[in-house]
Write a protein that holds these residues in place. Structure first.
Motif: not given
Ligand SMILES: *Cc1c(COP(=O)(O)O)cnc(C)c1O
Length: 348
Positions: A212-214
């Motif tokens: 979980r890293l964004g």
């Molecule tokens: C998979 C996805 C995310 C998910 O991001 P996480 O970092 O796993 O929370 C965000 N935006 C889009 C369009 C995605 O398909």
């Protein structure tokens, strides 16, 4: 863009919680300030709330400035933080596209923010005039997604640019799949547009969905606002260390892009050769959207064969569409093989 005009008043006035690690961070001290277990181990201490080391490493890798970076517990947390920082519940609204990633709408609803969707055309392309027309005085954020999920296409750059340049609120471009695409990231335009936010993630290309890293890249003013409202320890120590390890020796990631491009082409060609497949939408991501004769039936068949794809038939513009992630060579071949068997069975 004046950030004070966009941010919620209560957030602007907020005195943020000041954690122990906020007030003091240093090494070689007797640390009796955070009620931690004093016996040293890898994880007995709270993590760095501003992820200084990790941000520096990511910024170096991405050739951007750490001052423009906010990290979150997945980009899903960042979507929520931006909505909460800028949108007044019951008053403000957000504009997005349909079909697109579902979390923008769900997060708006949780926060009691109206979410107004603009339809993409039959080729899933954007009409900037319709988006701009949907925007009103209470629109704070426009969410764009490129490459778009679940359609797989990138949005035309000049269309996106028109929205950025003609909207005085925030434009979030979700680039979760940008590393698979031929188009370059919008991050190179950060210094040009103060209303631009770019979301990226370690979940797809980097193979770290589990940690979980964004990332959100945006102006320093916006970084300051988000830092005021984010949970102090939103990125845990295990996550910070795992990402640092990955970046200390970035493993053949370019190989993954090439692999994905090659397998995506092979899978697309294999699928379009089937009678049950009506259309394979062009994709710049690590999945493809496929229009089939009967999505529900094919979904159930694949499930019975231990293969799970995403049934998107109930999404706007996606009737009878399945979204299929690019797997390993063997997985993709198995999928095609099963579908061929299924197709033969239909003849009788
Ligand atoms: C998979 C996805 C995310 C998910 O991001 P996480 O970092 O796993 O929370 C965000 N935006 C889009 C369009 C995605 O398909």
């Amino acid at each position: 863009m004046k950030i004070e005009k966009l941010v919620r008043k209560n957030v602007l006035d907020l005195n943020p919680y000041s954690s122990a690690r906020n007030e003091f961070s240093g090494q070689g001290y007797i640390q009796l300030d955070a009620n931690e277990n004093p016996f040293e181990s890898a994880y007995n201490r709270y993590p760095d709330p501003f992820q200084t080391k990790l941000k520096a490493k990511i910024a170096e890798y991405k050739k951007l400035s750490p001052e423009n970076l906010i990290l979150g517990n997945g980009s899903d947390e960042l979507i929520d933080l931006f909505i909460r920082a800028f949108c007044e519940p019951g008053i403000d609204n957000v504009v997005g596209l349909k079909p697109s990633y579902g979390m923008y709408e769900v997060t708006c609803r949780i926060n009691n923010i109206a979410y107004n969707k603009v339809a993409l055309n039959d080729d899933f392309e954007l009409d900037p005039a319709i988006v701009l027309n949907q925007i009103d005085a209470d629109t704070k954020i426009v969410f764009l997604c490129s490459p778009n999920n679940p359609t797989g296409n990138t949005l035309n750059q000049s269309d996106v640019q028109q929205i950025i340049e003609n909207f005085s609120g925030i434009v979030v471009i979700d680039e979760a799949y940008i590393d698979f695409a031929d188009q370059v990231s919008w991050s190179s335009s950060l210094s040009k547009y103060s209303n631009l936010v770019i979301l990226q993630t370690f979940s797809k290309y980097y193979g770290l969905a589990g940690i979980r890293l964004g990332m959100a890249w945006c102006s320093k003013d916006m970084v300051d606002i988000i830092n005021k409202i984010k949970p102090p320890y939103n990125v845990n120590e295990l996550t910070q260390q795992t990402a640092l390890n990955l970046l200390s020796e970035p493993p053949n990631l370019l190989d993954y892009k090439d692999f994905n491009t090659k397998e995506r082409r092979k899978l697309s060609e294999g699928l379009i050769a089937l009678d049950m497949v009506e259309k394979v939408y062009p994709s710049q991501a690590n999945f493809i959207l496929v229009k089939v004769s009967n999505a529900n039936k094919i979904y159930s068949f694949l499930k019975s064969e231990n293969i799970i794809v995403r049934n998107r038939t109930n999404e706007f513009g996606c009737e009878n569409c399945l979204r299929i992630s690019i797997g390993t060579e063997i997985q993709n071949e198995t999928l095609l093989k099963k579908l061929k068997v299924y197709e033969k069975s239909l003849v009788y």
